[in-house]
Design an enzyme around this catalytic site. Sequence first.
Site, mmCIF file in Angstrom:
data_model
loop_
_atom_site.group_PDB
_atom_site.id
_atom_site.type_symbol
_atom_site.label_atom_id
_atom_site.label_comp_id
_atom_site.label_asym_id
_atom_site.label_seq_id
_atom_site.Cartn_x
_atom_site.Cartn_y
_atom_site.Cartn_z
ATOM 1 N N GLY A 1 40.014 22.264 -7.837
ATOM 2 C CA GLY A 1 40.716 23.189 -6.945
ATOM 3 C C GLY A 1 40.215 22.970 -5.537
ATOM 4 O O GLY A 1 40.180 21.836 -5.046
ATOM 5 N N SER A 2 39.754 24.030 -4.899
ATOM 6 C CA SER A 2 39.319 23.925 -3.501
ATOM 7 C C SER A 2 38.092 23.033 -3.316
ATOM 8 O O SER A 2 37.868 22.534 -2.211
ATOM 9 C CB SER A 2 39.044 25.311 -2.919
ATOM 10 O OG SER A 2 38.004 25.951 -3.633
ATOM 11 N N GLU B 1 31.930 30.456 -7.230
ATOM 12 C CA GLU B 1 32.783 30.393 -8.420
ATOM 13 C C GLU B 1 32.535 31.569 -9.370
ATOM 14 O O GLU B 1 32.777 31.473 -10.563
ATOM 15 C CB GLU B 1 32.551 29.063 -9.153
ATOM 16 C CG GLU B 1 32.685 27.831 -8.296
ATOM 17 C CD GLU B 1 34.100 27.608 -7.747
ATOM 18 O OE1 GLU B 1 35.076 28.010 -8.408
ATOM 19 O OE2 GLU B 1 34.219 27.043 -6.649
#
Length: 193
Positions: A9-10, A90
Site C-alpha cells: 500500500g502506501s 500500521e
Amino acid sequence: MVLWVFGYGSLIWKAGFEYDDRQVCLIKGYRRVFYQGSTDHRGTPEYPGRTVTLEPAEGEICWGVAYKVSKEEDKQIAVTSLTFHLEVREKQYDNKAYLDVYAEPMATTPVISGVMVYIASPDKKLNRNYLGPASVEEIAKQIINAKGPSGPNREYLFQLEQALTQMGCEDKHVIDLANEVRRILLEEVSTVS
C-alpha cells in the site's frame, strides 16, 4: 540482524524510514483489496476511509516492494526503531505474516524468504476497523468522501495506482476502483455545471 518488510500500500511510495535496499517483488496466494477501514490516516472514526489489506486468494499475486533494513552502525537499534515505527503506522493491521517474495509470477524460488508483511484480519472481533467487501461503486463513494489526518482517501488510491504503474505492475482492483472514482467525480462536476 536484517529485517525485510513488504509494502503493498502506501509503503510502496512512502516508506517513512531509512532502508539499505528496495526491491520490486510479489507475493503469491494473496490479492490486494480495499477492505480495511482507516480511522487514523485516511478517514475518521465517524467516516472511515478505505485502505488496502491482503486477502488469501489461490493463484493470485500481489506486487509490492520489499525493504531491507540492516544498518551497520547498530543493527539492533535500527531494526527496533523501524519495528516501533511500523507498529505505530500500521496499528490498525492486527496480523503480521512472514512470507516469501518472488521476482516474477512464474518463479518457483523466492528471492527473499521470511519477509514481514502487515495484514488486517477480516475477523471483526480482532479488527474493529475491517470494512470488508462491497461493490466497486460503494467503495469508490466511500473513498471520495473520506478524509483524515494524512489527507483525502482518494489521494491514497491515486498514489497507489501511480506507484504500481511506475513499477510496471497492474492490479485490476486498484485500476477499477480508481476509474470508478474518476467517473463519479466527473459526473459530479458535470451535474454542478
